[in-house]
Design an enzyme around this catalytic site. Structure first.
Site, PDB file in Angstrom:
ATOM      1  N   ASP A  38    -110.977  21.586   3.649  1.00 51.60           N
ATOM      2  CA  ASP A  38    -110.787  22.595   2.615  1.00 51.60           C
ATOM      3  C   ASP A  38    -111.145  23.969   3.182  1.00 51.60           C
ATOM      4  OD1 ASP A  38    -110.499  23.915   0.223  1.00 51.60           O
ATOM      5  OD2 ASP A  38    -111.612  22.452  -0.943  1.00 51.60           O
ATOM      6  N   ASP A  39    -110.150  24.843   3.319  1.00 54.47           N
ATOM      7  CA  ASP A  39    -110.375  26.204   3.833  1.00 54.47           C
ATOM      8  C   ASP A  39    -110.899  26.220   5.264  1.00 54.47           C
ATOM      9  OD1 ASP A  39    -109.669  26.847   1.268  1.00 54.47           O
ATOM     10  OD2 ASP A  39    -111.490  27.950   0.784  1.00 54.47           O
ATOM     11  N   CYS A  78    -104.971  26.103  -2.122  1.00 54.01           N
ATOM     12  CA  CYS A  78    -105.325  24.682  -2.151  1.00 54.01           C
ATOM     13  C   CYS A  78    -104.321  23.796  -2.881  1.00 54.01           C
ATOM     14  CB  CYS A  78    -106.695  24.505  -2.797  1.00 54.01           C
ATOM     15  SG  CYS A  78    -108.032  25.429  -2.032  1.00 54.01           S
ATOM     16  N   HIS A 141    -107.232  18.007  -7.127  1.00 53.95           N
ATOM     17  CA  HIS A 141    -106.666  19.342  -7.291  1.00 53.95           C
ATOM     18  C   HIS A 141    -105.199  19.376  -7.697  1.00 53.95           C
ATOM     19  CE1 HIS A 141    -107.804  23.675  -5.943  1.00 53.95           C
ATOM     20  NE2 HIS A 141    -108.411  23.316  -7.058  1.00 53.95           N
ATOM     21  N   ASP A 288    -106.079  22.360   4.325  1.00 49.67           N
ATOM     22  CA  ASP A 288    -105.114  22.682   3.273  1.00 49.67           C
ATOM     23  C   ASP A 288    -104.570  24.101   3.383  1.00 49.67           C
ATOM     24  OD1 ASP A 288    -107.470  23.949   2.527  1.00 49.67           O
ATOM     25  OD2 ASP A 288    -107.455  23.208   0.470  1.00 49.67           O
ATOM     26  N   ASN A 289    -105.347  25.015   3.932  1.00 49.20           N
ATOM     27  CA  ASN A 289    -104.908  26.396   4.144  1.00 49.20           C
ATOM     28  C   ASN A 289    -105.869  27.049   5.122  1.00 49.20           C
ATOM     29  OD1 ASN A 289    -105.985  26.490   0.858  1.00 49.20           O
ATOM     30  ND2 ASN A 289    -107.185  27.546   2.415  1.00 49.20           N
TER      31      ASN A 289
END
Length: 482
Positions: A38-39, A78, A141, A288-289
């Protein structure tokens, strides 16, 4: 040269796993582990040049498997990115986008009432037909209402949360985010699952690791093929780590979180080896990003040489760390370059596209002047005149084009008059036109019920605020010079 792929990640998994399905004497299809961070930024791995070299297990995974230096998410945010990873479709097609205000990303967890539509076929649902057991550990999410529950979309088990752990809210209007085991809510972040915002201490990664190891052991004993989607969120601000890892990194609290994740990946791969599953298990690691530079340096990661980060369609927002590992099937170290166009969306707007090494920007925008003047900066210290704009600048008639091989930081656009620019435009034009000609946008799921930032909200959102009529659903299209 490593393989360059776009956002339809699970199609890559199925293609690579197809070799195992047809292997002579193979007792069952290969197991699949999808490790989604995540991130986490491209520059957070030692193998990608992070100078403190604090990811030895991931670096070893890359050495034993295949490193993807040109792997892209489908969105710099996300929810849309995760929807694309599990469906194999761009968010604009599945409905995981917002149509409110050109090029806007939408995410406010408890006000979003949309989710993954029943019409979308997710990877675990497809694998179930092949006899797989599937589990999600961590962040879902893709909708928090009952109809969007992961067990209604192919998963057999779940331990984690419908949203991220940020907060806390601690009031009736916006209560803390719940944590589930399958259908049962077993607590909330900051309450039954504490996170110390002052010290960063939380045991969540260890809980998620335990769930992963237990699931692998159980499926091994049952001799059943399995799909594990391990979606931990320790590197999303506010970042956290368990006590043994706090203070262990040269990179501060964010580095502590990365070190614990790296250790966990090492333990997962070690268990596969101990159980004799390494030759029958495909493992894929990515994010995810891009890193959330708005939270850096203490709470955010690194996007290496790339421009900006999360929320933007510059390379720092959408180019992700990625590693494939499957001993005996995925060759160590080497691959081949696949030259295919990549489309960069924010909301329902096509912001940019690549063909080969050339990337064309049709719109530029980081965030509004109002947000920027309040300290919201998605590109700290990276001002590029005419590129990192705080107004929404249109370039559809004459795109800004960069050569990512020579200029990965997107700082020096090609001259409009150059032969290279004209050739890049000639190759990009047909690819974009074909993409838009076949595009059928899904119903937008991520419009936020907040009159200050929206034009429309799905039915049922009216209770949260005044909603305006829906806008036209057609995405912005590019017009090309003749």
């Amino acid at each position: 040269m490593s393989l360059a792929v776009a956002a339809t990640g699970w199609r890559l998994l199925l293609l690579l796993c197809a070799a195992g399905l047809g292997a002579v004497g193979a007792p069952q299809p290969p197991n699949i582990l999808l490790l989604l961070m995540d991130d986490m930024g491209w520059g957070d791995l030692g193998v990608n040049g992070e100078p403190s070299r604090e990811t030895p297990n991931l670096d070893r995974m890359a050495a034993e498997g295949m490193l993807f230096p040109n792997f892209y998410a489908a969105s710099p945010l996300c929810s849309p990115s995760r929807a694309a990873l599990l469906t194999g479709r761009l968010p604009i097609r599945s409905g995981f986008y917002t149509s409110n205000a050109r090029a806007r990303n939408a995410y406010t967890p408890q006000e979003v009432v949309g989710g993954i539509p029943d019409s979308e076929r997710l990877l675990p649902a497809l694998l179930k037909k092949a006899g797989y057991a599937s589990k999600i550990v961590g962040k879902w999410h893709l909708g928090h209402r009952p109809q969007f529950h992961p067990l209604r979309h192919g998963f057999d088990e779940w331990f984690g949360s419908p949203n991220c752990h940020f907060g806390p809210y601690d009031n009736r209007a916006r209560p803390n985010i719940p944590v589930y085991r399958d259908w049962e809510m077993v607590g909330r972040y900051y309450e039954e699952f504490p996170i110390n915002l002052k010290t960063g201490e939380a045991n969540l990664t260890q809980l998620y690791l335990g769930e992963a190891l237990d699931f692998i052991r159980r499926q091994r004993s049952l001799r059943r093929p399995f799909f594990l989607y391990w979606a931990v969120d320790a590197t999303h601000a506010p970042v956290y780590a368990s006590r043994p890892f706090l203070g262990s990194s040269q990179r501060g609290r964010y580095g502590d979180a990365v070190r614990e994740i790296d250790d966990s990946v090492g333990r997962i791969l070690a268990l596969l080896r101990d159980l004799g599953l390494q030759d029958s298990t495909f493992v894929f690691f990515t994010s995810d990003n891009g890193a959330a530079l708005i939270s850096a340096p203490k709470q955010g990661g690194s996007n290496g040489p790339f421009l900006c980060g999360k929320e933007t369609t510059f390379e720092g927002g959408m180019r992700e760390p990625a590693i494939a590992w499957w001993p005996g099937h995925v060759p160590a170290g080497q691959g081949q370059l696949i030259n295919r166009p990549i489309f960069y969306y924010r909301g329902n707007t096509l912001m940019a596209a690549t063909a080969g090494q050339h990337k064309a920007h049709f719109w530029t925008w980081t965030n509004s002047w109002e947000e920027f003047q309040q300290g919201v900066d998605f590109c700290p210290g990276q001002n590029v005149s005419g590129v990192t704009t705080h107004t929404q600048e249109e370039h559809t008639a004459l795109p800004l084009i960069f050569h990512l091989g020579r200029d990965p930081g997107e700082r020096f656009p090609l001259s409009f008059a150059s032969a290279e620019y004209q050739e890049a435009l000639r190759r990009l034009g047909p690819a974009v036109q074909q993409h838009q000609a076949t595009l059928q946008p899904g119903q937008p799921q991520l419009n936020v019920c907040n009159v200050a930032v929206m034009n429309w909200a799905p039915p049922g959102c009216e209770k949260l605020g005044k909603c305006l009529p829906p806008p036209p659903s057609a995405p912005e299209k590019c017009s090309w010079p003749h």
